[in-house]
Enzyme design. Sequence first.
Site, PDB file in Angstrom:
ATOM      1  N   CYS A 110     -24.701 -26.760 -80.992  1.00 49.05           N
ATOM      2  CA  CYS A 110     -24.579 -25.501 -80.798  1.00 49.05           C
ATOM      3  C   CYS A 110     -23.311 -25.124 -80.789  1.00 49.05           C
ATOM      4  O   CYS A 110     -22.591 -24.823 -81.826  1.00 49.05           O
ATOM      5  CB  CYS A 110     -25.413 -25.297 -79.343  1.00 49.05           C
ATOM      6  SG  CYS A 110     -25.865 -23.788 -78.808  1.00 49.05           S
TER       7      CYS A 110
ATOM      8  N   HIS B 292     -30.802 -28.508 -79.693  1.00 51.61           N
ATOM      9  CA  HIS B 292     -30.149 -29.237 -78.740  1.00 51.61           C
ATOM     10  C   HIS B 292     -30.953 -30.752 -78.506  1.00 51.61           C
ATOM     11  O   HIS B 292     -31.853 -30.991 -77.598  1.00 51.61           O
ATOM     12  CB  HIS B 292     -30.154 -28.867 -77.297  1.00 51.61           C
ATOM     13  CG  HIS B 292     -29.277 -27.874 -77.133  1.00 51.61           C
ATOM     14  ND1 HIS B 292     -27.938 -28.137 -76.835  1.00 51.61           N
ATOM     15  CD2 HIS B 292     -29.236 -26.457 -77.397  1.00 51.61           C
ATOM     16  CE1 HIS B 292     -27.312 -26.770 -76.804  1.00 51.61           C
ATOM     17  NE2 HIS B 292     -28.103 -26.002 -77.186  1.00 51.61           N
TER      18      HIS B 292
ATOM     19  N   GLU C  21     -30.071 -33.584 -77.211  1.00 47.41           N
ATOM     20  CA  GLU C  21     -29.952 -34.040 -75.969  1.00 47.41           C
ATOM     21  C   GLU C  21     -30.752 -33.703 -74.710  1.00 47.41           C
ATOM     22  O   GLU C  21     -30.774 -34.150 -73.649  1.00 47.41           O
ATOM     23  CB  GLU C  21     -28.403 -33.947 -75.551  1.00 47.41           C
ATOM     24  CG  GLU C  21     -27.946 -32.429 -75.183  1.00 47.41           C
ATOM     25  CD  GLU C  21     -27.651 -31.349 -76.133  1.00 47.41           C
ATOM     26  OE1 GLU C  21     -28.222 -31.736 -77.141  1.00 47.41           O
ATOM     27  OE2 GLU C  21     -27.087 -30.394 -75.878  1.00 47.41           O
TER      28      GLU C  21
END
Lengths: 80, 223
Positions: free
Chosen positions: B86, B196, B198
């Site tokens: 990002c 993302h 994560e």
Amino acid sequence: MKVRVTITLKAGVLDPQGKAIEGALRGLGFAGIDGARQGKIVDLALAETDPDKARATVADMCEKLLANTVIENYDIAVLG
Amino acid sequence: MRSAVVLFPGSNRDHDMVKALHDVTGNRPTVVWHQDATLPDVDLIVLPGGFSYGDYLRCGAIAARSPAMLDVARKAKAGVRVLGVCNGFQILTEAGLLPGALMRNAHLRFVCKEVKLRVINNATDFTRAYAKGQVIRCPVAHHDGNYFADPETLARLEDDGRVAFRYAEGTNPNGSINDIAGILNEAGNVLGMMPHPENLIEALHGGLDGRGLFESVIQAVAA
């Protein structure tokens, strides 16, 4: 010495903000708009008094930070 | 596997990234402040998401010139793996570690939702745990994820297998050229991506599709 840097998107790079501005102007009834592109201005106050040196320094600033030359052009104007 | 997360003023996904790295690799990453001129010797450096410097000037522009990034560039050149997610992707392009630029989303709206990613190249240190062509779920949350590169750069990326992830057909959330969601540098040790991974590493959070990226790096380090 005051120097003005004008940063604009290169031709061919999509400018959705410019498109939105264009649409809003049309919505307000302004006719005959062939396009709107949005850019930005950075005004610098420099200790340098030689216009050529100031211009060279600001060009270096543009290449290193002020403009992203992948998508943007810059124009330097010495305002005196 | 040892990792480090670089923290910039305005980073806000660093905690998620630290947790993901800790959970998947078993080791807690070192968090490095952006003013630190030297990063520790690690297997993976991560630039997390967020709004470094409030997106002033251009997204990632000011963070890309911070002292820590000079060392990230040195280490990347030496072959250390670098992942930018990002805002981290935006910082990598601004730092010149990845080509192209991330522009305002074509529809001008902030987009925060789950998308589908297709793994285009699974022969990389970041994707080897996935199958080629596999479609994974992944969240996105950004305002400036519209990837742009000039035609020559784009052709090089495509021809050299440097497009790691594409938004699966019909799910491009931002107008990104060629549906590009993540790209690699020429040497293949730097990956930038808008989604993302994560944020999809725990079953309680709805899925495990993001774990593969971190597991890939673990496999690459062990190889």
